[in-house]
Motif scaffolding. Sequence first.
Motif, PDB file in Angstrom:
ATOM      1  N   GLN A   1       0.838  -1.184   0.000  1.00 16.93           N
ATOM      2  CA  GLN A   1       0.000   0.000   0.000  1.00 16.93           C
ATOM      3  C   GLN A   1       0.883   1.247   0.000  1.00 16.93           C
ATOM      4  N   GLY A   2       0.308   2.361  -0.443  1.00 24.99           N
ATOM      5  CA  GLY A   2       1.088   3.580  -0.612  1.00 24.99           C
ATOM      6  C   GLY A   2       1.790   4.039   0.647  1.00 24.99           C
ATOM      7  N   ASP A   3       1.133   3.860   1.807  1.00 22.27           N
ATOM      8  CA  ASP A   3       1.748   4.338   3.047  1.00 22.27           C
ATOM      9  C   ASP A   3       2.890   3.447   3.517  1.00 22.27           C
ATOM     10  N   LYS A   4       3.102   2.338   2.814  1.00 20.68           N
ATOM     11  CA  LYS A   4       4.208   1.439   3.155  1.00 20.68           C
ATOM     12  C   LYS A   4       5.418   1.641   2.247  1.00 20.68           C
ATOM     13  N   VAL A   5       5.263   2.481   1.216  1.00 23.18           N
ATOM     14  CA  VAL A   5       6.356   2.716   0.275  1.00 23.18           C
ATOM     15  C   VAL A   5       7.344   3.692   0.901  1.00 23.18           C
ATOM     16  N   THR A   6       8.624   3.409   0.735  1.00 22.43           N
ATOM     17  CA  THR A   6       9.651   4.271   1.311  1.00 22.43           C
ATOM     18  C   THR A   6       9.727   5.596   0.564  1.00 22.43           C
ATOM     19  N   THR A   7      10.334   6.579   1.210  1.00 22.33           N
ATOM     20  CA  THR A   7      10.532   7.883   0.562  1.00 22.33           C
ATOM     21  C   THR A   7      11.349   7.738  -0.711  1.00 22.33           C
ATOM     22  N   ASP A   8      12.410   6.926  -0.641  1.00 20.46           N
ATOM     23  CA  ASP A   8      13.233   6.701  -1.836  1.00 20.46           C
ATOM     24  C   ASP A   8      12.444   5.975  -2.923  1.00 20.46           C
ATOM     25  N   GLY A   9      11.573   5.049  -2.489  1.00 26.55           N
ATOM     26  CA  GLY A   9      10.754   4.322  -3.455  1.00 26.55           C
ATOM     27  C   GLY A   9       9.825   5.247  -4.216  1.00 26.55           C
ATOM     28  N   TRP A  10       9.181   6.167  -3.487  1.00 25.12           N
ATOM     29  CA  TRP A  10       8.311   7.133  -4.154  1.00 25.12           C
ATOM     30  C   TRP A  10       9.105   8.044  -5.070  1.00 25.12           C
ATOM     31  N   LYS A  11      10.284   8.453  -4.632  1.00 29.63           N
ATOM     32  CA  LYS A  11      11.105   9.347  -5.445  1.00 29.63           C
ATOM     33  C   LYS A  11      11.465   8.688  -6.772  1.00 29.63           C
ATOM     34  N   LEU A  12      11.926   7.446  -6.717  1.00 29.19           N
ATOM     35  CA  LEU A  12      12.279   6.732  -7.940  1.00 29.19           C
ATOM     36  C   LEU A  12      11.049   6.486  -8.809  1.00 29.19           C
ATOM     37  N   PHE A  13       9.942   6.167  -8.153  1.00 24.00           N
ATOM     38  CA  PHE A  13       8.702   5.935  -8.888  1.00 24.00           C
ATOM     39  C   PHE A  13       8.348   7.160  -9.711  1.00 24.00           C
ATOM     40  N   ARG A  14       8.329   8.322  -9.080  1.00 21.92           N
ATOM     41  CA  ARG A  14       7.945   9.551  -9.776  1.00 21.92           C
ATOM     42  C   ARG A  14       8.945   9.916 -10.869  1.00 21.92           C
ATOM     43  N   GLU A  15      10.227   9.719 -10.590  1.00 19.90           N
ATOM     44  CA  GLU A  15      11.251  10.032 -11.586  1.00 19.90           C
ATOM     45  C   GLU A  15      11.081   9.167 -12.827  1.00 19.90           C
ATOM     46  N   ARG A  16      10.819   7.884 -12.628  1.00 19.86           N
ATOM     47  CA  ARG A  16      10.715   6.964 -13.760  1.00 19.86           C
ATOM     48  C   ARG A  16       9.428   7.186 -14.541  1.00 19.86           C
ATOM     49  N   VAL A  17       8.338   7.512 -13.852  1.00 18.24           N
ATOM     50  CA  VAL A  17       7.107   7.856 -14.563  1.00 18.24           C
ATOM     51  C   VAL A  17       7.328   9.114 -15.396  1.00 18.24           C
ATOM     52  N   GLN A  18       8.039  10.087 -14.843  1.00 16.87           N
ATOM     53  CA  GLN A  18       8.332  11.304 -15.593  1.00 16.87           C
ATOM     54  C   GLN A  18       9.185  11.002 -16.819  1.00 16.87           C
ATOM     55  N   LYS A  19      10.144  10.104 -16.675  1.00 17.19           N
ATOM     56  CA  LYS A  19      10.951   9.706 -17.828  1.00 17.19           C
ATOM     57  C   LYS A  19      10.080   9.072 -18.906  1.00 17.19           C
TER      58      LYS A  19
END
Length: 326
Positions: A125-143
Amino acid sequence: MSTAVFQNALSSTNEEGADADSQPASVFQTTVRNLFNEEKFAKLDEIADAARSQKSRFPGGSWKLHSFYGAIQGPGSLTATDAVWDAHMQRLQSWIDSKPDSSTPRVALAEAYLRFAWKARGNGQGDKVTTDGWKLFRERVQKAEDVLEEAKSVSIKDPQWYQAMQTVALAQGWDQKRADQLVVEANSVEPSYYYFYSSHANYLLPKWYGKAGDSETFAQTIADRVGGSEGDAIYFQVALSLNCCKAKPQAPGVSWDRVKQGFASLERLYDGTNYERNALAFMAVREGDQEFAQQLFARIGDNWNQRVWGSKDKFESSKASLSLGR
């Protein structure tokens, strides 16, 4: 970003069931993967161009173009190391470098970045994702979005471009007006590419950005807009993507009569597959339509589908419940 599970949106684009009648798609995907691994990029472009122009389909109506991209959207496993993923991305970039006038490798690279984003996020679930995990997620979606915009400058005639951008829209939380406009544009490019509509119906679920009944209304509207047997088949395919195969339907307001009508249209147009018969039987049992479920089980015989039922025991118990009148 919603805490709802993102897996459905980024799951494998190979939607054929694990049945004998899915073998043509499996053979096709193996051929595509082998050509990619051998870096035979000209041949890959030739195959993709033919699939797009000929609008080729497999039994059951799945598009060859969709399977093409599914074969090369990642290195084979979501859990592969980042180094393996990086090598996969580099090979896609090599394809782009060798075929700069082709949008195909760019769409493939965007799809890969979306899968890579999911790897960073994980299955929780979203509240279990790490800060780094969210950061990479957003970066890769942006790419992925950036690569799709590059592909658009080459060509926007690839229907898979729009479905990939719909995944970006879901991940980035686009407002509904912008997401609706994307569907309008997609429909103008290829009105029968039903993956658009399944993706948008998912976007409209209450767990994402819609409210109760939005997905059902959209399914009816788009099926009526396409019209005829094709529209009915699309209604079935959208309902299948939303409501199979869970204990509770995500879109309980879909018309069961039209789902059945859509399945009949699909079989007339493209033949049915064992996966679709199993999926419809699952939904018929859940709907309490015993007569129709029994007809489907008679056609299925012993060819149960694991993707639908999870286990043979579940398949057999569902059949048994009909004979007991439960």
